[in-house]
Design an enzyme around this catalytic site. Structure first.
Site, PDB file in Angstrom:
ATOM      1  CG  ASP A  95      -2.028  -0.988   1.201  1.00 20.47           C
ATOM      2  OD1 ASP A  95      -2.190  -1.660   0.169  1.00 20.47           O
ATOM      3  OD2 ASP A  95      -2.764  -1.080   2.208  1.00 20.47           O
TER       4      ASP A  95
ATOM      5  N   GLY B  49     -19.398   2.037   8.671  1.00 20.07           N
ATOM      6  CA  GLY B  49     -18.471   3.057   9.192  1.00 20.07           C
ATOM      7  C   GLY B  49     -18.930   3.577  10.540  1.00 20.07           C
TER       8      GLY B  49
ATOM      9  N   GLY C 220     -21.759   2.026  12.515  1.00 23.51           N
ATOM     10  CA  GLY C 220     -21.680   0.659  13.026  1.00 23.51           C
ATOM     11  C   GLY C 220     -21.883  -0.375  11.922  1.00 23.51           C
TER      12      GLY C 220
ATOM     13  CG  ASP D   7      -9.661  -5.608   4.537  1.00 17.78           C
ATOM     14  OD1 ASP D   7     -10.624  -6.065   3.885  1.00 17.78           O
ATOM     15  OD2 ASP D   7      -8.803  -4.853   4.053  1.00 17.78           O
TER      16      ASP D   7
HETATM   17  O1  RIB Z   1      -9.270  -2.888   2.236  1.00 15.48           O
HETATM   18  C1  RIB Z   1      -8.091  -2.125   2.256  1.00 15.48           C
HETATM   19  C2  RIB Z   1      -7.142  -2.647   1.224  1.00 15.48           C
HETATM   20  O2  RIB Z   1      -7.678  -2.404  -0.049  1.00 15.48           O
HETATM   21  C3  RIB Z   1      -5.799  -1.969   1.195  1.00 15.48           C
HETATM   22  O3  RIB Z   1      -4.874  -2.534   2.087  1.00 15.48           O
HETATM   23  C4  RIB Z   1      -5.393  -2.052  -0.255  1.00 15.48           C
HETATM   24  O4  RIB Z   1      -4.330  -2.917  -0.490  1.00 15.48           O
HETATM   25  C5  RIB Z   1      -6.647  -2.508  -0.996  1.00 15.48           C
HETATM   26  O5  RIB Z   1      -6.558  -3.812  -1.323  1.00 15.48           O
END
Ligand code: RIB
Length: 325
Positions: free
Chosen positions: A18, A230, A233, A261
């Site tokens: 990133d 976000g 919630g 994630d």
């Molecule tokens: O969800 C966030 C991610 O989206 C980042 O880390 C970036 O790599 C993209 O995949």
């Protein structure tokens, strides 16, 4: 397959380096803005979910593909440092490691452009050596930064073998009915839900309205939809149209990259530990809240003790673990 000899969580997905630039305001089309800071972090939706799970004490294996470059080595060793099993991450000479170009504004909101690189080479045939891993998983986490054919093949195979399949439909693209049949939990954010249901994106909409958007999709495919909203919630909509809202934990937001994630990784850990999904969603909201207080996707992800501390310090109404509507 008896549950006790299954591996817990298997992530099949992307790894990205990133490249993050902080700005005061995100540029509009045609606009040039001046950045304040540029850094490179470990990311990729698949790797992020694996890293989040492992940091929260999950037993995690990752299947993915990187280039034979420094970025691939750094991403892989960062996962290993959190305890992710990395033996099934392949390195190819045919492409460089995936990259993401991320711009973050003052409010912690982001814009992301990804270059898939080696992630695009993770075709279904490459997974043949890992059949046992997929067939012995309890929970499989998928996202859409690898080829759709691979996502479909993994979901089908894992579900058939008795795993719980959690699909993060990001970056959003059309999902086949066959794929949705193999999914237990679909976890879009509001924008992704709008795209999947052909409705306008409307940030800040009432919870009941978001539930109304998701309900037909949940009912049609017999899946649970968890909408990540976000600072509003998260919301779980069931196939029978019942829904349940978890309020967000109030925190200072620095960077929302990887918050979704973190939610998925934490949700999987909680389910693997046997929590019912209402409690798992509450835990996942707390983990996601911790993650937005620091810069970087994996760099911002919390330890178990941080999440537990946030839950303990939250007020009693929050601790009721959300509201059925
Ligand atoms: O969800 C966030 C991610 O989206 C980042 O880390 C970036 O790599 C993209 O995949």
């Amino acid at each position: 397959m008896p549950k006790e000899i299954r591996s817990s969580i298997v992530v099949v997905g992307s790894l990205n380096a990133d490249h993050v630039t902080r700005v005061d305001q995100l540029p509009r089309p045609g606009q040039t803005v001046t950045g304040r800071e540029h850094r490179v972090f470990c990311g990729g939706k698949g790797a992020n979910q694996a890293f989040a799970s492992a940091k929260l004490n999950g037993h995690v294996r990752m299947i993915g593909c990187v280039g034979t470059d420094q970025a691939g080595r750094t991403l892989t060793s960062n996962l290993a440092s959190a305890g992710v099993s990395i033996n099934e991450i392949m390195a190819t000479e045919s492409a460089g490691t995936g990259m993401a170009y991320i711009t973050i504004n003052e409010a912690g909101q982001n814009q992301i452009v990804i270059l898939p690189g080696a992630n695009a080479l993770l075709v279904p045939e490459m997974l043949e050596p890992f059949a046992t891993t997929l067939e012995t998983a309890r929970i499989v986490l998928l996202q859409l930064e690898i080829p759709m054919a691979t996502v479909e093949a993994v979901a089908r195979r894992a579900r058939k073998a008795g795993a719980l399949v959690i699909l993060d439909p990001a970056p959003v693209q059309p999902l086949s009915a066959a794929l949705l049949r193999s999914v237990d939990y679909l976890t879009p954010n509001l924008g992704e839900l709008a795209a999947l249901t052909g409705q306008p994106v409307n940030e800040g909409i009432p919870i009941a309205e978001a539930a109304g958007m998701a309900a037909p999709l949940a009912a049609q495919h017999g899946i649970q939809i968890i909408v990540k909203m976000g600072d509003q919630g998260a919301l779980c909509v069931r196939p029978d149209r019942q829904h349940h809202h978890w309020p967000a934990f109030p925190v200072e937001t620095v960077d929302t990259t990887g918050a979704g994630d973190t939610f998925n990784g934490a949700f999987a850990v909680a389910l693997a530990e046997g929590m019912p999904d209402q409690q798992a969603g509450f835990f996942a909201c707390a983990a996601a809240a911790c993650s937005v207080t620091r810069l970087g996707a994996q760099a911002g992800m919390p330890s178990r003790s941080e999440v537990d501390a946030l839950i303990r310090s939250s007020n009693p109404s929050h601790q009721s673990a959300g509201t059925p509507l």
